[in-house]
Design a protein around this motif. Structure first.
Motif, PDB file in Angstrom:
ATOM      1  N   THR A 185      10.033  -0.073  -6.182  1.00  0.00           N
ATOM      2  CA  THR A 185       8.982   0.938  -5.941  1.00  0.00           C
ATOM      3  C   THR A 185       8.153   1.104  -7.204  1.00  0.00           C
ATOM      4  O   THR A 185       8.404   0.412  -8.216  1.00  0.00           O
ATOM      5  N   CYS A 186       7.218   2.052  -7.116  1.00  0.00           N
ATOM      6  CA  CYS A 186       6.315   2.280  -8.249  1.00  0.00           C
ATOM      7  C   CYS A 186       7.075   2.588  -9.538  1.00  0.00           C
ATOM      8  O   CYS A 186       6.645   2.201 -10.639  1.00  0.00           O
ATOM      9  N   SER A 187       8.228   3.273  -9.406  1.00  0.00           N
ATOM     10  CA  SER A 187       8.989   3.650 -10.604  1.00  0.00           C
ATOM     11  C   SER A 187       9.496   2.430 -11.357  1.00  0.00           C
ATOM     12  O   SER A 187       9.752   2.493 -12.571  1.00  0.00           O
TER      13      SER A 187
ATOM     14  N   ASN B 203       9.646  -2.460 -16.161  1.00  0.00           N
ATOM     15  CA  ASN B 203       9.435  -3.917 -16.188  1.00  0.00           C
ATOM     16  C   ASN B 203       9.829  -4.518 -17.539  1.00  0.00           C
ATOM     17  O   ASN B 203       9.532  -3.888 -18.576  1.00  0.00           O
ATOM     18  N   PRO B 204      10.425  -5.668 -17.544  1.00  0.00           N
ATOM     19  CA  PRO B 204      10.921  -6.386 -16.358  1.00  0.00           C
ATOM     20  C   PRO B 204      12.244  -5.785 -15.901  1.00  0.00           C
ATOM     21  O   PRO B 204      12.990  -5.270 -16.717  1.00  0.00           O
ATOM     22  N   ASN B 205      12.474  -5.829 -14.616  1.00  0.00           N
ATOM     23  CA  ASN B 205      13.712  -5.281 -14.043  1.00  0.00           C
ATOM     24  C   ASN B 205      14.735  -6.429 -13.893  1.00  0.00           C
ATOM     25  O   ASN B 205      14.478  -7.415 -13.195  1.00  0.00           O
ATOM     26  N   GLN B 206      15.866  -6.276 -14.575  1.00  0.00           N
ATOM     27  CA  GLN B 206      16.874  -7.336 -14.513  1.00  0.00           C
ATOM     28  C   GLN B 206      17.746  -7.195 -13.279  1.00  0.00           C
ATOM     29  O   GLN B 206      18.260  -6.116 -12.973  1.00  0.00           O
ATOM     30  N   VAL B 207      17.835  -8.267 -12.566  1.00  0.00           N
ATOM     31  CA  VAL B 207      18.706  -8.304 -11.389  1.00  0.00           C
ATOM     32  C   VAL B 207      19.759  -9.400 -11.571  1.00  0.00           C
ATOM     33  O   VAL B 207      19.580 -10.325 -12.359  1.00  0.00           O
ATOM     34  N   THR B 208      20.827  -9.293 -10.819  1.00  0.00           N
ATOM     35  CA  THR B 208      21.903 -10.293 -10.910  1.00  0.00           C
ATOM     36  C   THR B 208      21.997 -11.082  -9.621  1.00  0.00           C
ATOM     37  O   THR B 208      22.119 -10.488  -8.531  1.00  0.00           O
TER      38      THR B 208
ATOM     39  N   ALA C 222       0.828  -1.221   0.000  1.00  0.00           N
ATOM     40  CA  ALA C 222       0.000   0.000   0.000  1.00  0.00           C
ATOM     41  C   ALA C 222       0.850   1.254   0.000  1.00  0.00           C
ATOM     42  O   ALA C 222       0.370   2.345  -0.370  1.00  0.00           O
ATOM     43  N   THR C 223       2.152   1.089   0.352  1.00  0.00           N
ATOM     44  CA  THR C 223       3.024   2.275   0.372  1.00  0.00           C
ATOM     45  C   THR C 223       3.784   2.414  -0.937  1.00  0.00           C
ATOM     46  O   THR C 223       4.639   3.297  -1.087  1.00  0.00           O
ATOM     47  N   GLY C 224       3.547   1.495  -1.857  1.00  0.00           N
ATOM     48  CA  GLY C 224       4.245   1.524  -3.146  1.00  0.00           C
ATOM     49  C   GLY C 224       5.633   0.907  -3.093  1.00  0.00           C
ATOM     50  O   GLY C 224       6.461   1.227  -3.937  1.00  0.00           O
ATOM     51  N   ASN C 225       5.849   0.060  -2.096  1.00  0.00           N
ATOM     52  CA  ASN C 225       7.158  -0.605  -1.958  1.00  0.00           C
ATOM     53  C   ASN C 225       6.996  -2.133  -1.974  1.00  0.00           C
ATOM     54  O   ASN C 225       5.943  -2.656  -1.522  1.00  0.00           O
ATOM     55  N   GLY C 226       8.003  -2.779  -2.461  1.00  0.00           N
ATOM     56  CA  GLY C 226       8.018  -4.253  -2.472  1.00  0.00           C
ATOM     57  C   GLY C 226       9.459  -4.763  -2.511  1.00  0.00           C
ATOM     58  O   GLY C 226      10.386  -4.009  -2.819  1.00  0.00           O
ATOM     59  N   SER C 227       9.634  -6.028  -2.223  1.00  0.00           N
ATOM     60  CA  SER C 227      11.004  -6.572  -2.218  1.00  0.00           C
ATOM     61  C   SER C 227      10.993  -8.064  -2.541  1.00  0.00           C
ATOM     62  O   SER C 227       9.936  -8.726  -2.480  1.00  0.00           O
ATOM     63  N   THR C 228      12.161  -8.529  -2.867  1.00  0.00           N
ATOM     64  CA  THR C 228      12.352  -9.973  -3.043  1.00  0.00           C
ATOM     65  C   THR C 228      13.690 -10.345  -2.387  1.00  0.00           C
ATOM     66  O   THR C 228      14.389  -9.476  -1.839  1.00  0.00           O
ATOM     67  N   THR C 229      14.084 -11.601  -2.455  1.00  0.00           N
ATOM     68  CA  THR C 229      15.347 -12.063  -1.831  1.00  0.00           C
ATOM     69  C   THR C 229      16.145 -12.887  -2.837  1.00  0.00           C
ATOM     70  O   THR C 229      15.599 -13.381  -3.847  1.00  0.00           O
ATOM     71  N   ALA C 230      17.422 -13.045  -2.515  1.00  0.00           N
ATOM     72  CA  ALA C 230      18.271 -13.888  -3.358  1.00  0.00           C
ATOM     73  C   ALA C 230      17.764 -15.314  -3.356  1.00  0.00           C
ATOM     74  O   ALA C 230      17.793 -16.005  -4.380  1.00  0.00           O
ATOM     75  N   ALA C 231      17.279 -15.750  -2.210  1.00  0.00           N
ATOM     76  CA  ALA C 231      16.777 -17.114  -2.115  1.00  0.00           C
ATOM     77  C   ALA C 231      15.579 -17.319  -3.006  1.00  0.00           C
ATOM     78  O   ALA C 231      15.397 -18.398  -3.586  1.00  0.00           O
TER      79      ALA C 231
END
Length: 331
Positions: free
Chosen positions: A315-317, A322-327, A283-292
């Motif tokens: 975040t919303c930005s 999308n999609p956001n590439q992570v390593t 609801a605050t426009g934030n989210g996260s994930t983990t390496a696992a």
């Protein structure tokens, strides 16, 4: 007629000027008696056969022992000249002579004894005549002693037959054999060097005795090289350096050892496997994930220490990219 007499006298002097006669035996050749370097006459074999004179009472003597007989006379090896001289009562003399030639044909008695010798660090060994001779002797003395072989090398480890040749002072020769046991009791020189073992992608690695060996040597040759440990795994990284023993055995069973360090290295990168994920903003426009969460069973033969993600917060930005590439970094 009247019986008157007269007398006179004269002497008749009879002189013996006739020399006696004498005959000697011929020159004699004899061998030395057994075990001695001389010859002893048998009875009167060398006494003159005949001597005579016109008048009785002659005497005889020899120059060897100044007696009237050579019975049991002892003659040395070599040539002895004997002169017999007969003298009559009028001091007339006669002489004859003969030679007694005594020869040594008796071979030496050779006594040999067995010996054991050790090769030195250069793989060489030697014996002497004195080591093999066991009181050889000869009736007239020994001139030389010689061996058929005095020097030995690695190829002659074991039992070898040598011949002792004895020559006496008169050229008579005799031989005897002896066994020379050659032993190599010198341990090899073991020289080891440190090595590095690289684990493969299965977490296993190995080395060999030949790689750890650093010029081990032995004069009689090396039969085998052996290493106390040749196979290594991930767990050996924890005990670096790992000490191993190089065992060197020469061709005659002598053993020596040396130690070396084995450093176990894992230079194989892990297999990183990532999977796509969806992050739902709150609801605050934030989210996260983990390496696992992104990891999709990454693997490494020696185990994974850490999983790291180049970005975990969104975040919303990020919706706009999308999609956001992570390593995903797997260590």
């Amino acid at each position: 007629v009247s019986s008157n007499t007269a007398s006179c006298s004269f002497d008749v002097v009879v002189t013996d000027n006739e020399d006696p006669t004498i005959a000697c035996v011929s020159s004699q050749s004899k061998n030395t008696d057994a075990g001695v370097c001389n010859y002893t006459t048998i009875g009167t074999e060398f006494d003159p056969a005949t001597y005579a004179d016109n008048c009785p009472g002659s005497t005889i003597v020899n120059s060897y022992n100044n007696s009237a007989t050579l019975a049991n006379a002892v003659f040395p090896k070599g040539t002895t000249t004997v002169i017999w001289t007969v003298t009559d009562v009028s001091s007339n003399t006669a002489s004859c002579s003969f030679d007694v030639v005594v020869t040594d044909n008796e071979v030496p008695t050779v006594l040999a004894q067995n010996q054991t010798i050790n090769l030195d660090a250069n793989g060489q060994g030697r014996i002497t005549v004195a080591m093999i001779n066991n009181s050889s002797y000869d009736n007239c003395g020994i001139a030389t002693l010689a061996l058929s072989q005095t020097d030995f090398v690695c190829s002659e480890v074991g039992t070898n037959t040598v011949t002792l040749t004895v020559t006496d002072n008169n050229g008579n020769v005799s031989t005897a054999s002896a066994n020379v046991t050659v032993e190599d009791n010198v341990v090899p020189v073991a020289i080891a060097q440190n090595v590095v073992v690289q684990l493969d992608n299965t977490g296993n690695g190995s080395t060999t005795a030949a790689l750890v060996d650093n010029g081990s040597n032995d004069a009689c040759g090396i039969a085998t090289l052996a290493l106390s440990k040749t196979a290594f795994t991930c767990s050996d990284i924890l005990t670096n350096p790992n000490q191993v023993t190089l065992t060197v055995t020469d061709n005659n069973g002598n053993v020596s050892t040396a130690t070396a360090d084995v450093t176990v290295v894992d230079n194989t990168a892990p297999v990183a496997i990532a999977q796509n994920v969806t992050v739902t903003l709150d609801a605050t426009g934030n989210g996260s994930t983990t390496a696992a969460a992104v990891d999709n069973v990454s693997t490494d033969a020696c185990g994974i220490a850490t999983l790291a993600l180049s970005k975990t917060a969104f975040t919303c930005s990020d919706i706009l990219t999308n999609p956001n590439q992570v390593t995903l970094t797997v260590t």
